[in-house]
Design an enzyme around this catalytic site. Structure first.
Site, PDB file in Angstrom:
ATOM      1  N   SER A 119     -41.109  82.986   0.258  1.00 37.59           N
ATOM      2  CA  SER A 119     -39.926  82.198   0.605  1.00 37.59           C
ATOM      3  C   SER A 119     -39.590  81.205  -0.501  1.00 37.59           C
ATOM      4  O   SER A 119     -39.366  81.601  -1.639  1.00 37.59           O
ATOM      5  CB  SER A 119     -40.154  81.505   1.951  1.00 37.59           C
ATOM      6  OG  SER A 119     -38.950  80.973   2.439  1.00 37.59           O
ATOM      7  N   HIS A 142     -36.891  86.470   1.524  1.00 35.07           N
ATOM      8  CA  HIS A 142     -36.217  86.775   2.791  1.00 35.07           C
ATOM      9  C   HIS A 142     -34.994  85.882   2.945  1.00 35.07           C
ATOM     10  O   HIS A 142     -34.772  84.940   2.187  1.00 35.07           O
ATOM     11  CB  HIS A 142     -37.164  86.563   3.981  1.00 35.07           C
ATOM     12  CG  HIS A 142     -37.490  85.116   4.241  1.00 35.07           C
ATOM     13  ND1 HIS A 142     -37.339  84.520   5.469  1.00 35.07           N
ATOM     14  CD2 HIS A 142     -37.924  84.133   3.400  1.00 35.07           C
ATOM     15  CE1 HIS A 142     -37.684  83.231   5.371  1.00 35.07           C
ATOM     16  NE2 HIS A 142     -38.057  82.985   4.134  1.00 35.07           N
TER      17      HIS A 142
END
Length: 697
Positions: A119, A142
């Site tokens: 992330s 993501h």
């Protein structure tokens, strides 16, 4: 607003240690020195270099990007930065700030992904000029996500925010990998996990390193929020003591560790003193948690706090969890509940909202949450105390003046930023509510810098030329003469000092900033009407209103004189081309407001019988704007102006931002927060053909 999926309260198993690449095969995890208990460290190294370690969640209860920037700057003139990364991600805005700081630094940044870069951790990694990943390390990207409650409009606005956040993440990935937007969009949507080899293949990393024999384990339960985490990452998430030890290497002998000086042993008295001090600090920090809750809530948690203080194994994080569990044990779900979305700074956001409600700035929807806000009835002094306690800053034994002073000056406190945000909202309210007439008729523009610019009026374009069959189109030629316009800065300073906070004087956050906002807009109004009444010289060497410009009328604003002035504007030309400019506004001093309105709004001509059939030829031909600044120049002089958007007088703002800016300086020199309100604007007449002046006589 929680916009990152990995804003986890992850407790990293730092004590188990991290095996850096140079401590390769043959060393067990317990032989490696444990890491610091902070989630990151910055330290200078030899040869004009520095090493930064981030081995935990980004942001959260950890360090702010502002402190990261301060410590990065303190490194001085370094040419090489080594970033060692092992993180599940974290706060998206803190992460983007750290990415930008590293990306813009003049030093070459080499990133070593020692375990996991997920992330926001993967975004920070993209700041590296060289990214090195071991074969058994992992990277994950993501889409950002968050939680929002409200009506359909609020949901759409929140979705737009998430799209913008996703765009910033894609920009970082695109700059490094060169992948197209469609490919990156699909990878983000799929929550893509990559091994070291896969990351190198796709361009997310530059070099593949040998697998690490031991890495720091992650004990965060929230890592299970990742939907597609690969099975091969399981070993990374389990505590090392429960993991099977890797087989001893066969080929490469273990490197010899560099002998370290023996640590200086503490005496029994020193050990006792240190333990006593640590215990006192633990008890004080847990006791300070009560300040985060007011009224009956503070009484309800008193027993929990006492229990945690008496339990030496209870940390401050465990105490927070127990307090929240105690407060929520008797709650029941209610239909139609409101889901709160935040950026992880719960106390700071709650304090800011409480202040806005006290000042009347909160919207109806926000005001409904007042009963759920434990800070709603606190004073400014109590806000300062809560801001310090939230950051784990000890204030035991301090008096109110010392607490407020520390809230202003401590590097981790966001008290000054909260006050500035609330004051800025007051500035904007003053700006928006200020009734200024110049906005109704002037042209709005934008300038990107403070250099003098030349505006060539679009009315100067000639008629289009005929293009014969088979002939070429020709480039239009516009005169190089243009009207000059340049930005200037206008502003003042006011202070939010400790005395005002102690006295709970909310006027320093409302009345003064609102007055500054009104003054900022009034400053622009002064500039506009100064240009209009001063009759400045244009680029052709003649005044704005000049006989040669055919834009000077005469007499009071009667039907006949208004019609003659209108004809002068309607017959203006560019070369031989008629411009056909129609008046949009009549600008008059307030002394002529009533008579001009009567003349323009009347159905018939003044003095004629209403049944005579004589219609008023200037009825509603333009809007009347009465401006008291014109009275200061002349009680008789009046003007015609073309409709808004035509070339009359331009008001240009820096980069098109018309609202005032607010800057802050906090520290001992200002004994609080010195707040500067400024606006960058430039005003100039663009073209004489869109305006007519009558001296009124």
């Amino acid at each position: 607003m929680k916009t990152s999926k990995t804003s986890l309260a992850a407790a990293m198993a730092l004590a188990s240690g991290l095996m850096p690449p140079q401590a390769s095969a043959g060393l067990n995890a317990e032989q490696v020195s444990p890491l610091s208990e902070t989630w990151y460290s910055i330290k200078a190294s030899g040869n004009a270099g520095a090493e930064i370690c981030i081995y935990d969640e980004i942001g959260g209860w950890g360090i702010s990007a502002r402190q990261f920037a301060t410590e990065l700057k303190a490194l001085g003139d370094v040419s090489q930065i080594t970033l060692r990364l092992h993180s599940p991600g974290g706060d998206v805005f803190e992460g983007m700030a750290i990415y930008n700081l590293l990306k813009q630094h003049k030093a070459h940044v080499t990133v070593h992904i020692d375990g996991l870069a997920a992330s926001m951790g993967s975004v920070i990694a993209m700041a590296g000029g060289t990214i090195i990943m071991p074969a058994n390390a992992m990277m994950m990207i993501h889409k950002p996500w968050g939680i929002q409650g409200g009506d359909a409009d609020e949901m759409r606005r929140y979705a737009e925010l998430l799209d913008k956040v996703e765009g910033t993440l894609m920009s970082a990935y695109r700059d490094k990998t060169g992948l197209d937007d469609d490919s990156l969009t699909q990878m983000l949507k799929d929550e893509t996990w990559m091994s070291g080899a896969e990351a190198v293949e796709k361009g997310f990393a530059d070099q593949l390193a040998e697998p690490l024999q031991a890495v720091a384990s992650l004990s965060s339960k929230r890592l299970q929020e990742f939907e597609t985490m690969p099975e091969q990452l399981t070993a990374l998430l389990n505590p090392q003591g429960n993991s099977p030890k890797p087989p001893a290497p066969q080929a490469t002998p273990a490197p010899q560790a560099t002998p370290q000086p023996a640590p200086i042993a503490e005496t029994e008295a020193q050990i006792r003193a240190r333990i006593k001090q640590e215990e006192q600090t633990r008890r004080t920090n847990i006791g300070n948690l009560a300040a985060n809750f007011g009224g009956t809530r503070a009484e309800a948690i008193a027993s929990v706090i006492a229990e945690c203080q008496n339990d030496m194994s209870c940390t401050i994080e465990m105490a927070k969890d127990k307090i929240l569990a105690h407060l929520g044990k008797d709650s029941t779900p209610s239909g139609g509940g409101h889901i709160h979305a935040d950026n992880g700074n719960i106390v700071g956001d709650s304090v800011k909202m409480a202040l806005q409600m006290r000042l009347g700035h909160a919207t109806d929807g926000e005001a409904k949450d007042k009963q759920d806000n434990p800070y709603a009835h606190m004073t400014l002094r109590e806000f300062a105390r809560a801001s310090l306690i939230d950051r784990g800053i000890g204030i035991a034994g301090m008096n109110p003046l010392q607490i407020v002073g520390l809230a202003f000056t401590h590097g981790n406190s966001d008290f000054g930023n909260i006050l500035m945000d609330v004051a800025y909202k007051s500035v904007l309210m003053g700006w928006d509510e200020s009734e200024e007439t110049f906005e109704q008729w002037t042209k709005k523009g934008s300038l990107s810098d403070f250099k003098v610019s030349n505006r060539v009026g679009i009315e100067s374009l000639p008629t289009l030329r005929e293009v014969r069959p088979g002939a070429e189109y020709k480039h239009i030629t516009v005169a190089d003469r243009g009207e000059a316009i340049a930005l200037a800065t206008y502003g003042e300073i006011f202070s939010i000092n400790r005395q005002a906070i102690i006295n709970d004087d909310l006027r320093i956050l409302s009345d003064m900033p609102m007055a500054m906002g009104r003054a900022a807009k009034a400053t622009i109004g002064d500039l506009v009407y100064a240009v209009l009444t001063s009759n400045p010289e244009m680029s052709d060497g003649k005044a704005l209103f000049h006989a040669d410009h055919n834009n000077i009328a005469s007499g009071a604003p009667t039907v006949d004189n208004l019609d003659k002035a209108r004809q002068k504007m309607r017959t203006q030309k560019s070369g031989t081309r008629h411009l056909n400019i129609r008046p949009g506004f009549v600008l008059v001093p307030t002394a002529l407001e009533a008579s001009t309105l009567q003349t323009i709004k009347s159905v018939s001509v003044k003095g004629a019988d209403i049944n005579s059939g004589i219609a008023n030829p200037v009825q509603n031909f333009a809007d009347v704007i009465a401006e008291p600044r014109l009275d200061d120049d002349s009680a008789k002089k009046w003007y015609l102006a073309a409709p808004k958007g035509r070339d009359t007088i331009e008001v240009a703002y820096l980069n098109g931002v018309e609202a005032p800016f607010i800057d802050q300086h906090e520290g001992f020199t200002s004994d609080g927060v010195a707040t500067k309100v400024r606006i960058d604007a430039g005003v100039a007449a663009l073209d004489h053909r869109g305006m007519v002046q009558s001296p009124g006589t």
